[in-house]
Design an enzyme around this catalytic site. Structure first.
Site, PDB file in Angstrom:
ATOM      1  N   CYS A 108       0.830  -1.209   0.000  1.00 25.81           N
ATOM      2  CA  CYS A 108       0.000   0.000   0.000  1.00 25.81           C
ATOM      3  C   CYS A 108       0.866   1.261   0.000  1.00 25.81           C
ATOM      4  CB  CYS A 108      -1.001  -0.022   1.156  1.00 25.81           C
ATOM      5  SG  CYS A 108      -2.336   1.179   0.885  1.00 25.81           S
ATOM      6  N   HIS A 215      -3.711  -4.934   0.281  1.00 28.70           N
ATOM      7  CA  HIS A 215      -3.280  -5.328   1.636  1.00 28.70           C
ATOM      8  C   HIS A 215      -3.330  -6.847   1.786  1.00 28.70           C
ATOM      9  CE1 HIS A 215      -2.755  -1.501   3.782  1.00 28.70           C
ATOM     10  NE2 HIS A 215      -3.701  -1.031   2.980  1.00 28.70           N
ATOM     11  N   GLU A 217      -1.804  -8.718   3.729  1.00 27.09           N
ATOM     12  CA  GLU A 217      -1.709  -9.177   5.127  1.00 27.09           C
ATOM     13  C   GLU A 217      -3.085  -9.466   5.726  1.00 27.09           C
ATOM     14  OE1 GLU A 217      -1.334  -6.147   4.086  1.00 27.09           O
ATOM     15  OE2 GLU A 217      -2.092  -4.687   5.533  1.00 27.09           O
TER      16      GLU A 217
END
Ligand code: MN
Length: 238
Positions: A108, A215, A217
């Site tokens: 990001c 993202h 994660e």
């Protein structure tokens, strides 16, 4: 086998002058076999060199907007908050990690930091500056763990090799206010949204440098694609 130590940049709450990090980044690194180590902002360039020397790779995480001075622009009325200490530290950190040739992963804001540090530019405010007939939400209206748009993966690139060449399109989440405008020298696009927004870049002439605008994660639990990105990064750090 010794676990690789991964340097991780933190967010800076400028109102209270506090560093913080979303633990999902740290868990994603741990799950991929690495040990995360958070970098402070109170460092000189020599300190950064010592820190990078003691890590096996660096993850540039998400966060606030980047000060437009770093890519030679005046501040647009719709630019968001910036942290000068975080921007300065990360802009110094990118070339130092590259001196060492150690693996780099940008998420990001991280892809934007990489692009800016290497000489590219950003859209300061996507809604007012990025034109497309498609009205794709890059700030999705629901949770991070739910994908919201697709990314077309460019064949023959690092991203394509990581995901598997058969994976021509992947579903990602999207929570960004800024994005790459002009791609920096040394970087190449390896993934775009259907509206042509640049969503992933890599450095073909560098051992391992990948930036993604989404993202992963938050997607590692539900999407094998997202876990593959962390696995490839941590493996490159071994
Ligand atoms: Mn997006």
């Amino acid at each position: 086998m010794k676990k690789p130590v991964i340097g991780v940049t933190a967010s800076h709450d400028t109102e209270h002058d506090k560093l913080f990090i979303n633990s999902v980044y740290l868990r994603a690194i741990r799950s991929a076999g690495g040990i995360p180590m958070i970098f402070p902002l109170e460092v000189t360039e020599d300190d950064l060199r010592d820190l990078v020397a003691s890590t096996d790779g660096v993850l540039f995480t998400g966060g606030d907007d980047i000060h437009p001075f770093f890519y030679g622009e005046e501040t647009n009325a719709k630019c968001g908050n910036v942290s000068q200490p975080r921007d300065s530290m990360e802009m110094a950190l990118v070339p130092i990690v590259m001196e060492f040739g150690k693996p780099i992963f940008g998420i990001c804001r991280g892809i934007q930091v990489l692009n800016t540090a290497m000489g590219g530019t950003l859209y300061q405010d996507i809604p007012s500056q990025f034109q497309s007939e498609l009205s794709i939400a890059h700030r999705q209206p629901f949770a991070y763990k739910v994908p919201s748009h697709t990314v077309d993966v460019t064949p023959g690139t690092l991203l394509s090799r990581i995901l598997g060449e058969e994976n021509a399109s992947i579903a990602v989440n999207s929570m960004h206010h800024q994005a790459i405008k002009d791609v920096a020298p040394g970087l190449e696009v390896c993934g775009c949204a259907p509206d042509k927004m640049i969503e992933a870049v890599y450095a073909p002439d560098y051992p391992f440098l990948l930036g993604v605008q989404w993202h992963p994660e938050h997607l590692t639990a539900s999407q094998p694609d997202a876990a593959k990105l962390f696995a490839a990064f941590v493996d490159a750090c071994r």
